[in-house]
Design a protein around this motif. Sequence first.
Motif, short mmCIF file in Angstrom:
data_model
loop_
_atom_site.label_atom_id
_atom_site.label_comp_id
_atom_site.label_asym_id
_atom_site.label_seq_id
_atom_site.Cartn_x
_atom_site.Cartn_y
_atom_site.Cartn_z
N ALA A 36 -64.13 11.72 67.85
CA ALA A 36 -64.60 11.90 66.52
C ALA A 36 -66.34 11.91 66.51
O ALA A 36 -67.03 11.05 67.07
CB ALA A 36 -64.39 10.66 65.62
N THR A 39 -61.05 10.44 59.73
CA THR A 39 -62.42 10.18 60.62
C THR A 39 -62.98 8.97 59.87
O THR A 39 -64.17 8.26 60.41
CB THR A 39 -63.09 11.38 60.92
N HIS A 57 -54.50 11.73 63.49
CA HIS A 57 -55.61 12.12 62.33
C HIS A 57 -54.67 12.78 61.22
O HIS A 57 -53.64 13.25 61.52
CB HIS A 57 -56.70 12.72 62.51
#
Length: 544
Positions: A357, A399, A410
């Motif tokens: 990330a 995120t 995610h």
Amino acid sequence: MAERGGGRCDALIIGGGHNGLVCAFYLARAGLKVTVLERRGVVGGAAVTEEFHPGFRNSVAAYTVSLLNPRIIHDLDLHGHGLRIVERRAANFLPTADGRYLLSGGDRTHDEVARFSARDAARLADYGRRLESIADVMRDLVLTTPPNALQGSWRQVLPELVSAAKVGGRLRRLDMDLRRELLSLFSMSCGDYLDNWFESDPIKATYGFDGVVGNYASPYSPGSAYVLLHHVFGEVNGKRGAWGHAIGGMGAITQAMARAAAARGVTIRLDTAVREVIVEGERAVGVITESGETLRASAVISNLNPKLLYLNMFGPGTLPEPFREHMSHWRCGSGTFRMNVALKELPDFTCLPGKAAADHHTAGIIIAPTLSYMEQAYFDARTYGWSRKPIVEVCIPSTLDDSLAPAGQHVASLFCQHVAPTLPDGASWDTHREAVADLMIDTVDQYAPNFKAAVLGRQIMSPLDLERTFGLVGGDICHGQLSLDQLFSARPMLGYGNYRGPLQGLYMCSAGTHPGGGVNGAAGHNAAREVMADFRRGHLRRVA
């Protein structure tokens, strides 16, 4: 939270989307007895969070925060009711066709733009100042009832002239140079406006995306510059022009609104679709639900797309025919194809590699490298039904919010354009939705080659799905196009821009009224003010 209301109330609100909830709160705070009727089994309209794949939750339709009005956040004490909004670590990330990228937001924007054009970097500050000066004045108008175009006696017309003078007073804050700029923003195309400012494609595409988002048009269509301006009105946590994410998704906003309304005594009824508005004489006096239940109220307030309301929910002859004819031409269709995807890993972009990330993963990721690319996407949709090379904005809220997906995985929102609201030759979106969804994922995969393989599941919302699920006619996220003839006093029609319908006791609070689309709550706030004014004037009577 859903309760069974009954009998007569002061105000019935059709539709439990965010504007309906805001309207309900203000009316109840003023002491009125209010009932909200929501067709679906969850409150929130298009601002809802749902599980779309086992273990993965996301904002189903509306997906990012900026336009939510600060006064509404304060008045409803949304933070006290659990709302938390976090900012993106970067504003936008735009991969270019030649393998480079532009990462914008905050102090980094100048140096990023300078990699493409020193001239453009030098002009950024002036562009921002001028646009912000105009946006400040326009922000003041968001919570204002537009002057209504009326015919009649001086007693009817004079209050509207006073209102128009107040609007003019706000605009007089701008010097002549900025007034000319405002005229350009209302009349020019987004592309022409940005071409006057900048020379490099990446910054024009980054800013130009705001001129086509939710706008079924080319960036070179006249009037699209206003759509750009509309999207810079907002702020996040006091930072103007910023975009952010609601922890828990967009449903966290409307759930907080529902709690605020319920705390004021509002009755919220779920799974209660309205079939018809009851009209007696020239007054709206209640509704009939799909189950056949009759509910009566002094004020009937619609949070629906005006076209859906006026063409579907009134019996023959109950509306003035010129009004009904005008509303049959209310233009809807934002060119939107909406997807949510579950990902086993973050996208690894060729131009900025890495699966860990990083700031660019928190940004609005724009897959549309130039204004000409966006223009061709529109031409394709007009010709074929959908873009061969579509515009895709990817947002990855997980995120910033690890509650949406399992650890290490995610969710991503894909806001895709352009697609035709109605396909040519009578084709159905139900037939083509899967193929177009594949195209959208393949488009992102061209810039992040691991993206397609990372998809574990997906949720697809074609324009037809958006209409059936959320009442967004033609998939229009704004309840009507943001064109000059459908703005301010003309939203939804001259003579009815003050949140009142063509019948006594009938009101509108949806995004089909001023100030238009976006999760902002302003239309609900403004409509409530007008309803309360009519109670004070004796035009409406309280329940005994």
